[in-house]
Design an enzyme around this catalytic site. Structure first.
Site, mmCIF file in Angstrom:
data_model
loop_
_atom_site.group_PDB
_atom_site.id
_atom_site.type_symbol
_atom_site.label_atom_id
_atom_site.label_comp_id
_atom_site.label_asym_id
_atom_site.label_seq_id
_atom_site.Cartn_x
_atom_site.Cartn_y
_atom_site.Cartn_z
ATOM 1 N N GLY A 1 -11.366 4.484 3.021
ATOM 2 C CA GLY A 1 -12.735 3.866 3.131
ATOM 3 C C GLY A 1 -13.354 4.090 4.491
ATOM 4 O O GLY A 1 -14.513 3.753 4.641
ATOM 5 N N ASP B 1 0.847 -1.358 0.004
ATOM 6 C CA ASP B 1 0.191 0.060 0.221
ATOM 7 C C ASP B 1 0.837 1.163 0.075
ATOM 8 O O ASP B 1 1.902 1.328 0.723
ATOM 9 C CB ASP B 1 -0.680 -0.034 1.228
ATOM 10 C CG ASP B 1 -2.011 1.101 1.220
ATOM 11 O OD1 ASP B 1 -2.341 1.552 0.222
ATOM 12 O OD2 ASP B 1 -2.434 1.202 2.302
ATOM 13 N N GLY C 1 -8.183 8.053 7.361
ATOM 14 C CA GLY C 1 -8.321 8.218 8.999
ATOM 15 C C GLY C 1 -9.691 8.617 8.999
ATOM 16 O O GLY C 1 -10.508 8.540 7.970
ATOM 17 N N ASN D 1 -8.604 0.692 6.454
ATOM 18 C CA ASN D 1 -7.607 0.530 7.352
ATOM 19 C C ASN D 1 -8.015 0.969 8.963
ATOM 20 O O ASN D 1 -8.058 0.180 9.796
ATOM 21 C CB ASN D 1 -6.202 1.115 6.789
ATOM 22 C CG ASN D 1 -5.146 1.032 7.928
ATOM 23 O OD1 ASN D 1 -4.992 -0.039 8.747
ATOM 24 N ND2 ASN D 1 -4.094 1.803 7.895
ATOM 25 N N HIS E 1 -9.513 4.998 -1.810
ATOM 26 C CA HIS E 1 -8.728 5.025 -0.432
ATOM 27 C C HIS E 1 -9.372 5.693 0.523
ATOM 28 O O HIS E 1 -10.679 6.439 0.265
ATOM 29 C CB HIS E 1 -7.286 5.671 -0.890
ATOM 30 C CG HIS E 1 -6.202 4.896 -1.284
ATOM 31 N ND1 HIS E 1 -5.334 4.347 -0.968
ATOM 32 C CD2 HIS E 1 -6.507 4.379 -2.781
ATOM 33 C CE1 HIS E 1 -4.318 3.751 -1.590
ATOM 34 N NE2 HIS E 1 -5.109 3.794 -2.935
HETATM 35 P P1 13P Z 1 -8.449 4.432 5.974
HETATM 36 O O1 13P Z 1 -7.600 4.206 7.195
HETATM 37 O O2 13P Z 1 -9.350 5.609 5.854
HETATM 38 O O3 13P Z 1 -9.550 3.281 6.020
HETATM 39 O O4 13P Z 1 -8.025 4.321 4.600
HETATM 40 C C1 13P Z 1 -7.205 3.233 4.259
HETATM 41 C C2 13P Z 1 -6.546 3.442 3.002
HETATM 42 O O5 13P Z 1 -6.826 4.276 2.116
HETATM 43 C C3 13P Z 1 -5.363 2.594 2.989
HETATM 44 O O6 13P Z 1 -4.539 2.885 1.741
#
Ligand code: 13P
Length: 288
Positions: free
Chosen positions: A209, A84, A178, A231, A207
């Site tokens: 999400g 990533d 985030g 994430n 990204h």
């Molecule tokens: P988040 O941490 O906001 O869910 O984003 C995850 C992401 O885009 C990883 O590349």
């Protein structure tokens, strides 16, 4: 066996659903995500940031853990192991370590340099049968110390990068990593629509999400998003469940301090979050 993300994402784009990329941090994360994907018959992408790779002691450790776990758990759904937001050097290391997919984040370079480096990686990935994600227009927020402003990509630049032969394309559409601030304006569907029209069959990546309202996720999928990265939300649910266990004093009861017990509620919480996302993204049953 790890697979490239190409086939699963092309199917998702054609079928109007999205495959989740869930970032991993350790054994518990990996186990929770793999078991949920298998149970729900969903394809899945395990995301590894450069920081998480370092935390897990290096990409070779990650490849060994994921491959071993897939064999022991008899995972048969398609799984891609994906770097990533990789730097050029990080991409090279993951190619060597045995990842099946990489993201080269050249969004902070001038477009010509992004094109040049992406072109080289397209060639290497094609030779190795790996998938390659490129990014145009930086995704806002902070991830592993990398801070982006959250811009909207230039659709013409997206087309330029897509035409190089990458597998999937992340375009900034006002999304950020985030939690979203209270005054966030929402996704720019205007930008997404324009990128989608110019890039045709290219699976688009969303990204950040975590925290995007469900209706916006569904609309993004209808406009060509086929991969959604999550994430922070798994981190938040893991932390909340672990906090509850300790606040209830369970670590002080019997052998409640045993890490296998202490980390169990958090692991279950990750499973629940992954399941919720797979339902929303529409990927359940697509690996049958
Ligand atoms: P988040 O941490 O906001 O869910 O984003 C995850 C992401 O885009 C990883 O590349």
């Amino acid at each position: 066996m790890l697979v490239s993300a190409k086939e699963m994402l092309q199917k998702a784009k054609a079928g109007k659903y999205a495959v989740g990329q869930f970032n991993i941090n350790n054994l518990e994360w990996t186990k929770a995500i793999l078991l949920t994907a298998q149970e729900l018959k969903s394809p899945v992408i395990l995301g590894v940031s450069e920081g998480a790779g370092k935390y897990m002691t290096g990409y070779k450790t990650v490849v060994g853990m994921v491959k071993g776990m897939m064999e022991e758990l008899k995972i048969t759904v398609p799984v891609a192991l994906h770097l990533d937001h990789g730097s050029y050097e990080g991409c090279m290391k993951c190619i060597e370590a045995g990842f099946s997919s990489i993201m080269f984040d050249g969004s902070h370079f001038p477009i010509d340099e992004n094109v040049e480096k992406t072109t080289e990686l397209v060639k290497i990935c094609a030779e190795k049968g790996m998938s390659l994600e490129a990014e145009v227009g930086s995704i806002g927020g902070e991830e592993d110390g990398v801070i982006g402003k959250g811009e909207c990509a230039d659709p013409q630049e997206c087309k330029k990068i897509a035409d190089l032969g990458v597998t999937m394309l992340a375009a900034g559409i006002g999304n950020i990593h985030g939690k979203y601030p209270a005054n966030w304006e929402g996704l720019s569907f205007e930008t997404l629509q324009a990128v989608s029209e110019l890039t045709g069959d290219m699976p688009l990546v969303l990204h950040g999400g975590t925290g995007i309202p469900e209706d916006q996720i569904k609309k993004a999928i209808s406009l060509g998003v086929a991969k959604i990265n999550v994430n922070t939300e798994c981190q938040l649910s893991f932390a909340a469940a672990t906090r509850k266990y300790i606040e209830e004093g369970k670590d002080l009861q019997g052998k409640g301090f045993d890490p296998r017990k202490l980390l169990a509620p958090g692991t279950e919480a990750i499973k629940a979050t992954v399941k919720e996302k797979m339902e929303l993204f529409g990927s359940i049953g697509k690996a049958e």
